[in-house]
Design a protein around this motif. Structure first.
Motif, PDB file in Angstrom:
ATOM      1  N   ASP A  84       0.825  -1.216   0.000  1.00 14.10           N
ATOM      2  CA  ASP A  84       0.000   0.000   0.000  1.00 14.10           C
ATOM      3  C   ASP A  84       0.858   1.265   0.000  1.00 14.10           C
ATOM      4  N   ARG A  85       2.127   1.153   0.385  1.00 16.76           N
ATOM      5  CA  ARG A  85       3.017   2.331   0.434  1.00 16.76           C
ATOM      6  C   ARG A  85       3.750   2.539  -0.894  1.00 16.76           C
ATOM      7  N   SER A  86       3.553   1.615  -1.801  1.00 20.59           N
ATOM      8  CA  SER A  86       4.307   1.665  -3.066  1.00 20.59           C
ATOM      9  C   SER A  86       3.739   2.711  -4.028  1.00 20.59           C
ATOM     10  N   ASN A  87       4.591   3.567  -4.542  1.00 14.79           N
ATOM     11  CA  ASN A  87       4.151   4.544  -5.552  1.00 14.79           C
ATOM     12  C   ASN A  87       3.717   3.840  -6.830  1.00 14.79           C
ATOM     13  N   TYR A  88       4.420   2.760  -7.147  1.00 16.17           N
ATOM     14  CA  TYR A  88       4.032   1.961  -8.335  1.00 16.17           C
ATOM     15  C   TYR A  88       2.629   1.404  -8.150  1.00 16.17           C
ATOM     16  N   ARG A  89       2.353   0.850  -6.965  1.00 12.70           N
ATOM     17  CA  ARG A  89       1.060   0.225  -6.723  1.00 12.70           C
ATOM     18  C   ARG A  89      -0.087   1.181  -7.021  1.00 12.70           C
ATOM     19  N   TRP A  90       0.083   2.446  -6.548  1.00 12.18           N
ATOM     20  CA  TRP A  90      -1.003   3.420  -6.715  1.00 12.18           C
ATOM     21  C   TRP A  90      -1.068   3.960  -8.138  1.00 12.18           C
ATOM     22  N   ALA A  91       0.103   4.097  -8.788  1.00 11.44           N
ATOM     23  CA  ALA A  91       0.075   4.537 -10.194  1.00 11.44           C
ATOM     24  C   ALA A  91      -0.569   3.455 -11.055  1.00 11.44           C
ATOM     25  N   LYS A  92      -0.321   2.199 -10.678  1.00 12.50           N
ATOM     26  CA  LYS A  92      -0.925   1.088 -11.447  1.00 12.50           C
ATOM     27  C   LYS A  92      -2.451   1.109 -11.282  1.00 12.50           C
ATOM     28  N   ALA A  93      -2.882   1.292 -10.040  1.00 13.55           N
ATOM     29  CA  ALA A  93      -4.326   1.259  -9.754  1.00 13.55           C
ATOM     30  C   ALA A  93      -5.058   2.429 -10.411  1.00 13.55           C
ATOM     31  N   THR A  94      -4.410   3.576 -10.489  1.00 13.87           N
ATOM     32  CA  THR A  94      -5.110   4.779 -10.989  1.00 13.87           C
ATOM     33  C   THR A  94      -4.876   5.033 -12.470  1.00 13.87           C
ATOM     34  N   LEU A  95      -3.636   4.805 -12.945  1.00 14.72           N
ATOM     35  CA  LEU A  95      -3.320   5.167 -14.336  1.00 14.72           C
ATOM     36  C   LEU A  95      -3.021   3.951 -15.205  1.00 14.72           C
ATOM     37  N   LEU A  96      -2.077   3.114 -14.772  1.00 16.54           N
ATOM     38  CA  LEU A  96      -1.577   2.065 -15.662  1.00 16.54           C
ATOM     39  C   LEU A  96      -2.661   1.044 -16.020  1.00 16.54           C
ATOM     40  N   ASP A  97      -3.531   0.740 -15.075  1.00 17.10           N
ATOM     41  CA  ASP A  97      -4.580  -0.256 -15.369  1.00 17.10           C
ATOM     42  C   ASP A  97      -5.760   0.364 -16.110  1.00 17.10           C
ATOM     43  N   ALA A  98      -5.787   1.690 -16.193  1.00  9.84           N
ATOM     44  CA  ALA A  98      -6.954   2.354 -16.811  1.00  9.84           C
ATOM     45  C   ALA A  98      -6.624   2.901 -18.196  1.00  9.84           C
ATOM     46  N   ALA A  99      -5.348   3.182 -18.434  1.00  6.50           N
ATOM     47  CA  ALA A  99      -4.950   3.709 -19.750  1.00  6.50           C
ATOM     48  C   ALA A  99      -4.272   2.579 -20.537  1.00  6.50           C
ATOM     49  N   PRO A 100      -4.362   2.610 -21.859  1.00  4.72           N
ATOM     50  CA  PRO A 100      -3.774   1.519 -22.664  1.00  4.72           C
ATOM     51  C   PRO A 100      -2.251   1.655 -22.766  1.00  4.72           C
ATOM     52  N   ILE A 101      -1.556   1.391 -21.661  1.00 11.87           N
ATOM     53  CA  ILE A 101      -0.091   1.515 -21.632  1.00 11.87           C
ATOM     54  C   ILE A 101       0.491   0.094 -21.618  1.00 11.87           C
ATOM     55  N   ALA A 102       1.289  -0.205 -22.617  1.00 11.49           N
ATOM     56  CA  ALA A 102       1.842  -1.564 -22.708  1.00 11.49           C
ATOM     57  C   ALA A 102       2.904  -1.767 -21.615  1.00 11.49           C
ATOM     58  N   PRO A 103       2.995  -2.969 -21.056  1.00 11.81           N
ATOM     59  CA  PRO A 103       3.958  -3.237 -19.974  1.00 11.81           C
ATOM     60  C   PRO A 103       5.396  -2.840 -20.331  1.00 11.81           C
ATOM     61  N   GLU A 104       5.747  -2.997 -21.604  1.00 14.05           N
ATOM     62  CA  GLU A 104       7.141  -2.660 -21.987  1.00 14.05           C
ATOM     63  C   GLU A 104       7.411  -1.150 -21.940  1.00 14.05           C
ATOM     64  N   HIS A 105       6.346  -0.364 -21.776  1.00 11.78           N
ATOM     65  CA  HIS A 105       6.532   1.088 -21.663  1.00 11.78           C
ATOM     66  C   HIS A 105       6.406   1.561 -20.220  1.00 11.78           C
ATOM     67  N   VAL A 106       6.329   0.599 -19.297  1.00 13.03           N
ATOM     68  CA  VAL A 106       6.253   0.931 -17.874  1.00 13.03           C
ATOM     69  C   VAL A 106       7.586   0.547 -17.238  1.00 13.03           C
ATOM     70  N   HIS A 107       8.282   1.518 -16.672  1.00  8.71           N
ATOM     71  CA  HIS A 107       9.643   1.288 -16.139  1.00  8.71           C
ATOM     72  C   HIS A 107       9.619   1.489 -14.622  1.00  8.71           C
ATOM     73  N   ARG A 108       9.243   0.437 -13.927  1.00  5.95           N
ATOM     74  CA  ARG A 108       9.108   0.499 -12.475  1.00  5.95           C
ATOM     75  C   ARG A 108      10.467   0.717 -11.838  1.00  5.95           C
ATOM     76  N   MET A 109      10.507   1.529 -10.821  1.00  7.97           N
ATOM     77  CA  MET A 109      11.738   1.804 -10.067  1.00  7.97           C
ATOM     78  C   MET A 109      11.890   0.673  -9.034  1.00  7.97           C
ATOM     79  N   PRO A 110      12.962  -0.134  -9.131  1.00  3.12           N
ATOM     80  CA  PRO A 110      13.063  -1.371  -8.331  1.00  3.12           C
ATOM     81  C   PRO A 110      13.563  -1.136  -6.905  1.00  3.12           C
ATOM     82  N   ALA A 111      12.851  -0.323  -6.144  1.00  2.00           N
ATOM     83  CA  ALA A 111      13.302   0.006  -4.781  1.00  2.00           C
ATOM     84  C   ALA A 111      13.095  -1.156  -3.820  1.00  2.00           C
ATOM     85  N   ASP A 112      12.451  -2.214  -4.313  1.00  2.00           N
ATOM     86  CA  ASP A 112      12.266  -3.408  -3.464  1.00  2.00           C
ATOM     87  C   ASP A 112      13.453  -4.353  -3.586  1.00  2.00           C
TER      88      ASP A 112
END
Ligand code: 6PG
Length: 247
Positions: A84-112
């Protein structure tokens, strides 16, 4: 008389909902302009609570050719991507899962990653390979979204931390501090070279931090969001009235 000297343009909206709508529209417009000018666009997202609604609104905005947009992060917490603290998690829930963005164009910051320093180096490589450089040889994002903490931080550059002074790197690790998890963050160098920086700030609790960010005099070590004053690109501050009111 306040000694305000706001770097860039300030758009003040009556409430958070109006600020959200304006922010989403400005991000979309900047992306569309980048796509028209350069054929592709790079977008770097901050986390926190404030931009979530703007990302959800942006996802619904027609006119953005997401097939030509690459999404990156300004900073990320050292937590799993579904936390729940992940910036990626919230961007995915609000933008990435709602807009047609292909996974290869999503560059997650690997802070984990277990080794944050090597993760910082690997994300620097991702940025170097994916984001065209400007005349200074610095990766210049087309659109970068920032927030401001009530302590005056931006990205994960915190008051009293020497990370604000790092200018020879683009991504660095930030150790756990003040009860916060460790993070990865862009340095001031990358932030200050973005072509359009949109700073979204809402709430009366941000007023004092904004006043410090906007005052003529001030110490960047005390208020890291003052780094926006040296941005080379277009700066848009979008704030609601409680945040933007003269302190
Ligand atoms: C983060 C963000 C950070 C954020 C500010 C404001 O990872 O926390 O990237 O820089 O923009 O902390 O956060 P709020 O929007 O939650 O006030």
């Amino acid at each position: 008389m306040s000694s305000r000297e706001i770097p860039g343009q300030l758009i003040t909206e009556r409430d958070p909902a109006a600020a959200t709508t304006e922010a989403a529209e400005r991000i979309a417009t900047a992306l569309i302009e980048a796509l028209a000018t350069r054929g592709r666009a790079t977008l770097a997202l901050s986390g926190g609570n404030t931009p979530r609604a703007a990302y959800a609104t942006l996802a619904r905005r027609a006119g953005v050719d997401w097939s030509r947009v690459d999404v990156y992060w300004v900073d990320e917490r050292a937590v799993p991507p579904d936390d729940d603290r992940s910036n990626y998690r919230w961007a995915k829930a609000t933008l990435l899962d709602a807009a047609p963005i292909a996974p290869e164009h999503v560059h997650r910051m690997p802070a984990d990653a277990p080794d944050l320093e090597s993760a910082a180096r690997s994300y620097e490589k991702v940025v170097r390979e994916g984001v065209p450089v400007d005349v200074d040889g610095v990766s210049a994002f087309d659109v970068m979204v920032l927030g401001v903490g009530d302590d005056g931080h931006t990205a994960s550059l915190f008051p009293g931390d020497r990370t604000i002074d790092v200018t020879d790197r683009s991504v660095i690790a930030v150790g756990a501090q003040r009860g916060l998890e460790a993070r990865l963050t862009f340095t001031r160098t990358v932030i200050q070279h973005a072509r359009v920086v949109l700073v979204l700030v809402v709430g009366a609790h941000k007023r004092a931090a904004l006043a410090r960010a906007w005052s003529r005099e001030g110490d960047i070590h005390e208020t890291p969001s003052r780094l926006v004053r040296d941005c080379k690109g277009q700066v848009l501050w979008i704030a609601d009235e409680p945040a933007a009111a003269t302190a």
